[in-house]
Scaffold this active site. Structure first.
Site, short mmCIF file in Angstrom:
data_model
loop_
_atom_site.label_atom_id
_atom_site.label_comp_id
_atom_site.label_asym_id
_atom_site.label_seq_id
_atom_site.Cartn_x
_atom_site.Cartn_y
_atom_site.Cartn_z
N HIS A 184 0.84 -1.21 0.00
CA HIS A 184 0.00 0.00 0.00
C HIS A 184 0.88 1.26 0.00
O HIS A 184 1.06 1.91 1.03
CB HIS A 184 -0.96 -0.01 1.20
CG HIS A 184 -2.01 -1.06 1.10
ND1 HIS A 184 -1.95 -2.26 1.78
CD2 HIS A 184 -3.17 -1.11 0.37
CE1 HIS A 184 -3.02 -2.99 1.50
NE2 HIS A 184 -3.78 -2.32 0.64
N HIS A 188 1.11 1.65 -5.78
CA HIS A 188 -0.23 1.05 -5.77
C HIS A 188 -1.28 2.11 -6.12
O HIS A 188 -2.22 1.83 -6.88
CB HIS A 188 -0.53 0.44 -4.40
CG HIS A 188 -1.95 0.02 -4.21
ND1 HIS A 188 -2.54 -1.00 -4.93
CD2 HIS A 188 -2.93 0.51 -3.39
CE1 HIS A 188 -3.80 -1.15 -4.56
NE2 HIS A 188 -4.07 -0.23 -3.63
N ASP A 225 -6.00 5.16 -0.72
CA ASP A 225 -5.22 4.51 0.34
C ASP A 225 -4.24 5.48 1.00
O ASP A 225 -3.19 5.07 1.51
CB ASP A 225 -4.45 3.30 -0.21
CG ASP A 225 -5.25 2.01 -0.12
OD1 ASP A 225 -6.11 1.91 0.77
OD2 ASP A 225 -5.03 1.12 -0.96
#
Length: 442
Positions: A184, A188, A225
């Site tokens: 993450h 990503h 994220d």
């Protein structure tokens, strides 16, 4: 210098009438040897010199070309800038009456450079729209430029009247707020955003979904994220972390990603929405929160079943249908690695397992529950992927393909191929284990 107009030349003259070159080794300027300052028009020197003019034009040309080639992956705005600059050089050469042969040679070189530059950009930007795009080939600054291009190419810069400098600052701030986790991380973020951009183009969503909604999809993908700590929601809740307490155990990570996204946007220098109306901003904010919260896998079945109930009679003019579609789109893009070729997707699996194992190791140390799919003593690549492909990815992408049949060969088939690949891998591992046991028994 105060009192000096623009476009003037400032010269330093010593006591002997000689010109003083400004450099670190220039003579010391004292009261006894004070320099004289002479101000003259900038065009006095070689004002009518054709040779001097040609040299200046060629220097400007080479400098301009070097700068443009060093920015080989800039956005559409750069294309216009290069065209304008090179055209300006051509005009300047024309007006300064240079020798015919040299002018024609210079023009030819400019045309060749311009054609090569634009052609190379077009190839990369077309590739950017493909699900097969290899995200491992790009450095962070290049990923930033490609994200910037997406906003220009989709027309979002114009739609939201985004200041180009603000867009750059926002992207840089987003990058800074992704941690250096195995999975993450900012790559990503780029991977999910690139897949969203690819889906928008593949499914021709510009023809069926309002541009503002497409912008919400892309921006949610970019932010989905932000500041991920590398430990999932189960850990946050079981460890009673600050995030779990703050958000009452309800999607703590996804709520945090939203909060960080709008904290960044609260800075006027990074607010890409600062020029939209208050009504539009409220819609954008509500849409982004809804989509980022939809990436919580705990809600997977709820969101997929809601979409499947509408897919047979899908209506792009129905707000509930459109919201359901957007939630499925960001979910698909978030977990779309296996859609890509195996040489691109498998390294992502290695990164994900590393992050999982880091969490399970910490959970064991802290005496917390450990998910079986994260335990390094129990998990293999095939065991991690077969069930996920079979029960999560393939059903979700297959449902989406009923609305957009064009994704069947490009996205659904690679998922089926990936499942078969890991099933063969599992079979090979099982055969190898049995052979080892038989050898040990004899």
């Amino acid at each position: 210098m105060a009192g000096v107009q623009k476009f003037k030349k400032i010269l330093l003259i010593d006591q002997n009438g000689g010109y003083v070159t400004v450099s670190p080794t220039m003579p010391v300027n004292t009261k006894d040897t004070a320099y004289k300052v002479q101000i003259s028009p900038v065009n006095e020197d070689k004002a009518g010199s054709v040779e001097g003019s040609f040299e200046r034009s060629m220097e400007a040309l080479m400098s301009s070309v070097a700068q443009e080639l060093s920015k080989a992956l800039k956005v559409d705005q750069l294309r216009v800038e290069v065209m304008t600059r090179l055209t300006g050089i051509e005009r300047r050469i024309d007006t300064e009456s240079l020798r015919g042969v040299e002018v024609e040679k210079c023009r030819k070189e400019i045309r060749e450079i311009r054609d090569q530059f634009f052609e190379s950009q077009k190839k990369y930007f077309d590739y950017l729209k493909q699900p097969t795009f290899n995200i491992w080939h790009w450095e962070p600054n290049e990923m930033l430029s490609l994200l910037e291009h997406m906003y220009y190419e989709l027309g979002l810069v114009q739609e939201w009247n985004i200041n180009p400098i603000t867009l750059k600052r926002w992207l840089l701030c987003v990058q800074e707020n992704y941690r250096n986790n195995p999975f993450h991380n900012f790559r990503h973020c780029f991977c999910v955003s690139q897949m969203m951009y690819g889906v928008i183009n593949l499914c021709k969503l510009t023809e069926s979904i309002p541009l503002c909604d497409l912008g919400i999809l892309l921006t949610s993908a970019v932010c989905h994220d932000l500041d991920h700590p590398g430990y999932n929601n189960a850990y946050q809740v079981n460890a009673r972390t600050e995030l779990a307490i703050r958000y009452n155990d309800i999607s703590p990570l996804e709520n945090h990603h939203c909060a960080v996204a709008f904290r960044i946007l609260s800075n006027p220098e990074c607010n890409i929405f600062r020029n939209v109306s208050e009504t539009i901003f409220r819609d954008i904010r509500a849409g982004m929160i809804q989509l980022i919260l939809a990436t919580d896998m705990a809600r997977h079945n709820e969101i997929l079943e809601a979409f499947k109930s509408r897919v047979d009679n899908f209506d792009f003019h129905n707000d509930e249908h459109l919201t359901s579609l957007k939630m499925i789109l960001i979910k698909c893009c978030d977990i779309s690695n296996e859609v890509r070729p195996m040489e691109i997707s498998e390294p992502w699996l290695d990164c994900l397992l590393e992050e999982y194992f880091n969490q399970s190791d910490r959970e064991k140390l802290e005496g917390l529950p450990v998910a079986p799919f994260m335990d390094r003593d129990k998990v293999t690549k095939p065991s991690a992927q077969i069930g996920f492909l079979k029960f999560v990815l393939i059903p979700m992408f297959s449902a989406l393909s009923k609305t957009f049949p064009q994704i069947e060969p490009i996205m659904v088939k690679p998922l089926i191929d990936a499942r078969e690949h890991y099933e063969r891998m599992q079979e090979d591992m099982e055969n190898g284990r049995k052979k080892a046991e038989n050898a040990a028994a004899t």
